[in-house]
Design a protein around this motif. Structure first.
Motif, mmCIF file in Angstrom:
data_model
loop_
_atom_site.group_PDB
_atom_site.id
_atom_site.type_symbol
_atom_site.label_atom_id
_atom_site.label_comp_id
_atom_site.label_asym_id
_atom_site.label_seq_id
_atom_site.Cartn_x
_atom_site.Cartn_y
_atom_site.Cartn_z
ATOM 1 N N LEU A 19 0.830 -1.209 0.000
ATOM 2 C CA LEU A 19 0.000 0.000 0.000
ATOM 3 C C LEU A 19 0.860 1.252 0.000
ATOM 4 N N GLY A 20 1.934 1.221 0.780
ATOM 5 C CA GLY A 20 2.828 2.372 0.842
ATOM 6 C C GLY A 20 3.623 2.584 -0.432
ATOM 7 N N GLU A 21 4.007 1.499 -1.069
ATOM 8 C CA GLU A 21 4.843 1.585 -2.269
ATOM 9 C C GLU A 21 4.029 1.817 -3.542
ATOM 10 N N GLU A 22 2.907 1.119 -3.668
ATOM 11 C CA GLU A 22 2.182 1.119 -4.936
ATOM 12 C C GLU A 22 0.805 1.757 -4.864
ATOM 13 N N GLY A 23 0.304 2.005 -3.668
ATOM 14 C CA GLY A 23 -1.016 2.603 -3.522
ATOM 15 C C GLY A 23 -2.126 1.571 -3.525
ATOM 16 N N ALA A 24 -3.270 2.014 -3.060
ATOM 17 C CA ALA A 24 -4.410 1.117 -2.902
ATOM 18 C C ALA A 24 -4.969 0.629 -4.230
ATOM 19 N N ASP A 25 -4.923 1.481 -5.236
ATOM 20 C CA ASP A 25 -5.489 1.092 -6.527
ATOM 21 C C ASP A 25 -4.717 -0.057 -7.172
ATOM 22 N N ASN A 26 -3.462 -0.197 -6.839
ATOM 23 C CA ASN A 26 -2.645 -1.267 -7.428
ATOM 24 C C ASN A 26 -2.550 -2.512 -6.557
ATOM 25 N N LEU A 27 -3.202 -2.485 -5.403
ATOM 26 C CA LEU A 27 -3.149 -3.636 -4.504
ATOM 27 C C LEU A 27 -4.075 -4.737 -5.017
ATOM 28 N N SER A 28 -3.573 -5.944 -5.021
ATOM 29 C CA SER A 28 -4.407 -7.099 -5.377
ATOM 30 C C SER A 28 -4.026 -8.261 -4.465
ATOM 31 N N MET A 29 -4.950 -9.171 -4.320
ATOM 32 C CA MET A 29 -4.680 -10.366 -3.514
ATOM 33 C C MET A 29 -3.506 -11.139 -4.129
ATOM 34 N N ARG A 30 -3.451 -11.188 -5.427
ATOM 35 C CA ARG A 30 -2.367 -11.910 -6.112
ATOM 36 C C ARG A 30 -0.998 -11.302 -5.767
ATOM 37 N N LYS A 31 -0.915 -9.955 -5.779
ATOM 38 C CA LYS A 31 0.349 -9.286 -5.438
ATOM 39 C C LYS A 31 0.741 -9.551 -3.986
ATOM 40 N N VAL A 32 -0.236 -9.507 -3.102
ATOM 41 C CA VAL A 32 0.049 -9.762 -1.684
ATOM 42 C C VAL A 32 0.567 -11.188 -1.517
ATOM 43 N N ALA A 33 -0.108 -12.144 -2.151
ATOM 44 C CA ALA A 33 0.309 -13.551 -2.050
ATOM 45 C C ALA A 33 1.734 -13.719 -2.571
ATOM 46 N N LYS A 34 2.010 -13.142 -3.720
ATOM 47 C CA LYS A 34 3.348 -13.264 -4.314
ATOM 48 C C LYS A 34 4.407 -12.646 -3.404
ATOM 49 N N SER A 35 4.136 -11.441 -2.895
ATOM 50 C CA SER A 35 5.104 -10.756 -2.029
ATOM 51 C C SER A 35 5.298 -11.478 -0.696
ATOM 52 N N ALA A 36 4.244 -12.139 -0.218
ATOM 53 C CA ALA A 36 4.349 -12.890 1.040
ATOM 54 C C ALA A 36 4.897 -14.295 0.805
ATOM 55 N N ASN A 37 5.126 -14.630 -0.456
ATOM 56 C CA ASN A 37 5.671 -15.936 -0.825
ATOM 57 C C ASN A 37 4.752 -17.090 -0.395
ATOM 58 N N ILE A 38 3.444 -16.862 -0.618
ATOM 59 C CA ILE A 38 2.450 -17.898 -0.345
ATOM 60 C C ILE A 38 1.525 -17.998 -1.553
ATOM 61 N N SER A 39 0.773 -19.050 -1.613
ATOM 62 C CA SER A 39 -0.164 -19.203 -2.729
ATOM 63 C C SER A 39 -1.380 -18.302 -2.511
ATOM 64 N N SER A 41 -4.443 -19.181 -2.846
ATOM 65 C CA SER A 41 -5.444 -19.912 -2.057
ATOM 66 C C SER A 41 -5.095 -19.906 -0.573
ATOM 67 N N ASN A 42 -3.814 -19.928 -0.257
ATOM 68 C CA ASN A 42 -3.403 -19.852 1.148
ATOM 69 C C ASN A 42 -3.749 -18.474 1.717
ATOM 70 N N LEU A 43 -3.522 -17.425 0.943
ATOM 71 C CA LEU A 43 -3.893 -16.077 1.376
ATOM 72 C C LEU A 43 -5.398 -15.999 1.597
ATOM 73 N N GLN A 44 -6.157 -16.589 0.696
ATOM 74 C CA GLN A 44 -7.615 -16.558 0.811
ATOM 75 C C GLN A 44 -8.115 -17.396 1.981
ATOM 76 N N TYR A 45 -7.316 -18.322 2.444
ATOM 77 C CA TYR A 45 -7.662 -19.071 3.653
ATOM 78 C C TYR A 45 -7.704 -18.121 4.853
ATOM 79 N N TYR A 46 -6.751 -17.200 4.903
ATOM 80 C CA TYR A 46 -6.670 -16.243 6.004
ATOM 81 C C TYR A 46 -7.624 -15.060 5.806
ATOM 82 N N TYR A 47 -7.705 -14.565 4.584
ATOM 83 C CA TYR A 47 -8.534 -13.397 4.264
ATOM 84 C C TYR A 47 -9.263 -13.701 2.961
ATOM 85 N N ASN A 48 -10.570 -13.837 3.043
ATOM 86 C CA ASN A 48 -11.326 -14.320 1.890
ATOM 87 C C ASN A 48 -11.425 -13.334 0.733
ATOM 88 N N GLY A 49 -10.958 -12.124 0.915
ATOM 89 C CA GLY A 49 -10.969 -11.149 -0.165
ATOM 90 C C GLY A 49 -10.210 -9.898 0.239
#
Length: 188
Positions: A19-39, A41-49
């Motif tokens: 959020l700090g680097e790219e802003g809210a408009d560029n945030l996606s679940m896919r980017k978060v998963a990739k940056s956290a080095n998790i799948s 579906s694993n991210l969606q297990y913790y946060y469904n959206g």
């Protein structure tokens, strides 16, 4: 249990960074998963959206703010009595900060912008502001007869200072002195 909390904390920290680097408009679940080095579906297990993730991030933001202030203020006990002026000077010193240099605040500004277009996120931000104000009212109540008035005075100022404190004609200590005078006037 610890591993689950560690994973959730990592996800929140990654979300804050993105959020700090790219802003809210560029945030996606896919980017978060990739940056956290998790799948994903694993991210969606913790946060469904994305909304659930952002709400958890807001919750973490307020929790960290409260913990930092509580940790840095001297404990109240008979050996460590501080005057109301000393208490408020210390409190304001902790709460007034340049939000343009604070990753947490930059992230929160992005979420606040999103909340103007998202009712669920807006409700979550309001909920946590209310809880923050209740916590702050309780914290200052030992040092003022009018804790609700003091909190109603300082919270909007704190938020504004985080956004534009570096552009004000006065320095931080001068702003604290003005707020202390206002708080003192409330006690009359």
């Amino acid at each position: 249990m610890e591993k689950k909390e560690d994973r959730k904390n990592l996800i929140i920290q990654v979300t804050i960074a993105l959020l700090g680097e790219e802003g809210a408009d560029n945030l996606s679940m896919r980017k978060v998963a990739k940056s956290a080095n998790i799948s994903l579906s694993n991210l969606q297990y913790y946060y469904n959206g994305k909304d659930a993730l952002l709400i958890a991030t807001v919750e973490q933001y307020f929790k960290v703010c409260q913990e930092e202030v509580t940790e840095k203020l001297p404990p109240l006990n008979k050996e460590n009595e501080v005057s109301p002026t000393q208490f408020f000077e210390q409190l304001l010193g902790l709460l007034l900060y340049n939000g343009k240099e604070n990753r947490q605040t930059i992230m929160f500004r992005e979420i606040a912008a999103l909340s103007s277009r998202n009712k669920e996120l807006d409700a979550a931000v309001d909920k946590y502001y209310k809880e923050y104000c209740i916590w702050l009212t309780e914290l200052v109540s030992k040092h003022t007869r009018h804790p609700e008035k003091v909190v109603s005075l300082i919270v909007p100022y704190l938020e504004g200072f985080a956004n534009m404190g570096t552009t004000l004609p006065l320095q931080k200590n001068d702003c604290i002195a003005i707020l202390l005078k206002c708080i003192h006037e409330l006690e009359k």
